[in-house]
Write an enzyme that holds these catalytic residues in place. Sequence first.
Site, PDB file in Angstrom:
ATOM      1  N   SER A 255     -42.036 -50.817  59.028  1.00 34.24           N
ATOM      2  CA  SER A 255     -42.399 -52.117  58.460  1.00 34.24           C
ATOM      3  C   SER A 255     -43.046 -51.921  57.100  1.00 34.24           C
ATOM      4  O   SER A 255     -43.292 -50.791  56.669  1.00 34.24           O
ATOM      5  CB  SER A 255     -43.357 -52.852  59.396  1.00 34.24           C
ATOM      6  OG  SER A 255     -44.627 -52.248  59.313  1.00 34.24           O
ATOM      7  N   LYS A 256     -43.320 -53.041  56.467  1.00 38.84           N
ATOM      8  CA  LYS A 256     -43.892 -53.053  55.120  1.00 38.84           C
ATOM      9  C   LYS A 256     -45.098 -52.117  54.977  1.00 38.84           C
ATOM     10  O   LYS A 256     -45.278 -51.495  53.946  1.00 38.84           O
ATOM     11  CB  LYS A 256     -44.334 -54.470  54.740  1.00 38.84           C
ATOM     12  CG  LYS A 256     -43.184 -55.386  54.453  1.00 38.84           C
ATOM     13  CD  LYS A 256     -42.811 -55.374  52.978  1.00 38.84           C
ATOM     14  CE  LYS A 256     -41.430 -55.919  52.745  1.00 38.84           C
ATOM     15  NZ  LYS A 256     -40.484 -54.942  52.218  1.00 38.84           N
ATOM     16  N   ARG A 257     -45.897 -52.070  56.065  1.00 41.64           N
ATOM     17  CA  ARG A 257     -47.129 -51.284  55.912  1.00 41.64           C
ATOM     18  C   ARG A 257     -46.843 -49.782  55.768  1.00 41.64           C
ATOM     19  O   ARG A 257     -47.725 -49.001  55.416  1.00 41.64           O
ATOM     20  CB  ARG A 257     -48.110 -51.562  57.059  1.00 41.64           C
ATOM     21  CG  ARG A 257     -47.740 -50.959  58.362  1.00 41.64           C
ATOM     22  CD  ARG A 257     -48.567 -51.490  59.515  1.00 41.64           C
ATOM     23  NE  ARG A 257     -47.859 -51.266  60.751  1.00 41.64           N
ATOM     24  CZ  ARG A 257     -47.984 -50.165  61.477  1.00 41.64           C
ATOM     25  NH1 ARG A 257     -48.819 -49.217  61.094  1.00 41.64           N
ATOM     26  NH2 ARG A 257     -47.286 -50.013  62.576  1.00 41.64           N
ATOM     27  N   HIS A 258     -45.591 -49.360  56.033  1.00 46.40           N
ATOM     28  CA  HIS A 258     -45.249 -47.951  55.845  1.00 46.40           C
ATOM     29  C   HIS A 258     -44.720 -47.681  54.435  1.00 46.40           C
ATOM     30  O   HIS A 258     -44.281 -46.583  54.131  1.00 46.40           O
ATOM     31  CB  HIS A 258     -44.197 -47.520  56.871  1.00 46.40           C
ATOM     32  CG  HIS A 258     -44.647 -47.697  58.284  1.00 46.40           C
ATOM     33  ND1 HIS A 258     -44.125 -48.653  59.120  1.00 46.40           N
ATOM     34  CD2 HIS A 258     -45.605 -47.046  58.985  1.00 46.40           C
ATOM     35  CE1 HIS A 258     -44.743 -48.579  60.289  1.00 46.40           C
ATOM     36  NE2 HIS A 258     -45.641 -47.626  60.228  1.00 46.40           N
ATOM     37  N   GLY A 259     -44.744 -48.703  53.586  1.00 44.34           N
ATOM     38  CA  GLY A 259     -44.260 -48.511  52.213  1.00 44.34           C
ATOM     39  C   GLY A 259     -42.906 -49.168  52.020  1.00 44.34           C
ATOM     40  O   GLY A 259     -42.595 -50.158  52.670  1.00 44.34           O
TER      41      GLY A 259
END
Length: 488
Positions: A255-259
């Site tokens: 997801s977004k939080r992984h970049g």
Amino acid sequence: MTANGSVRVRFAPSPTGSLHIGSARTALFNYLFARHQGGTFVLRIEDTDLKRSLREHEHSITRDLRWLGLSADESPDAGGPFGPYRQSERVRLYEEGVQRLLREGHAYRCFCTQERLDALKDAQLARGDMPKYDGCCAALGLDEVERRLAAGEKATVRFRVPPGDVTYHDLIRGTLTFRSEVIGDFIVKRTDGGYSYNYAVVVDDLGMKITHVIRGEDHITNTARQLMLFRALGVEPPTYAHHSMILAPDGSKLSKRHGATSVGEFRDLGYLPEAVVNYLALLAWHPSDERELFRLDELVEAFTMERVSRSPAILDVDKLNWLNGVYIRGLAVEDLAERVELYLSEAGLVFQPVQREVVTAAIQTSLVTLEEAPKYAAVFADEPDVASSPLLAVLKAPGVADVFELLEEALAQFNGEYLTVEDGRAVMHLVAGACKQRGLKGKAIYMPLRVALTGRDQGPELFYLVAGLGRGRIQARLAAARRLLSAA
Ligand code: GLU
């Protein structure tokens, strides 16, 4: 396979956002499978969700596919014999199929209201059962159906799930069996007139003569429903292959939080399409040897479905970075210069033509991504502040003034504000030779020169600086360094 035996595969994105790298890998596997066998790669736009589907997303997906080199043989843009290639333009075909399913008793009208369906689900969950439509409208008589429709009652069309298990052979996951008893009669046409995903896909895969469906394992549960529909329509289903998903390093859903997660984000960060393609292929596909570097055409040659692994693929940015660096180092300087141009100009770094080549060659081996270009190229544009630098002391080594003079003499033998890399090397060769004659060597020569020219103790090789800084700047900086020396 089609009548003439050729493979036809499709990539079927929903244009509700930009191209995710997981989807890009699905597209890649389809492309490789088709090309390896001389088959056809179809791009179908699944835009039945009219609220969330946007033409601009379709354009960005197409652009990203083109950037990766995965151009489709048949698509909304390219056309083809089995179009249209947008689901929103295929409504007539869906309706024909629904009428046929109704006529042949494979589907029926359902008048259940949302309230009834919600209550049913709650009751089933409360009993610990899997929620499933109870078939309430499955046996309504034709007269009653006609009467209720004529009275304006809203109805969905539901597929009548046949009894018995559904078994199929997945090219990646082996033989899989689904128990049809857990699958309730599902909707093929909604009350708003729209058609369900599982239904539209079957009409399209059939109509587009798709031979192999290659997609992510998140679609496996849909496959049972799709197989049932194919069988009801009396046709052989395509062969299925469900590849694993790409997971974050911690094993969770990416997801977004992984970049970065979309192809566009990776492009903006300065990854090369060559590296992204190579990287995505290696995620879950294993070549028969230890080789890791594959360009798209080489992947086409080497790719087989048997070597696609079932286990989840873990995103490993270090590996992508490594590949990106390898591909950057392999580019012709002129090519790299074009690719970094935008990054440089956005950072306010605009170089003259000769200088541009020198700067690009100078930074080429340092770059992991194109985005880093300004960081490494800045040395060719920044004004050093040697006077207040702790490196000032370096200038005070014996013989430094001589070295400056030797550099000026060597430079004078060449023309132009900027030198080619080759001439830059020649200048430094002359300087080194002359220094040797005077017994000056090593750090004593090079470090003071570097500090005088850039105010830094690290950076590109001196011959790049000599070639790319510009004659005027070099003279001014040497003069400034001399002043500092005499003031000391
Ligand atoms: N449109 C579906 C998606 O975006 C793909 C459908 C399919 O491959 O069958 O996930």
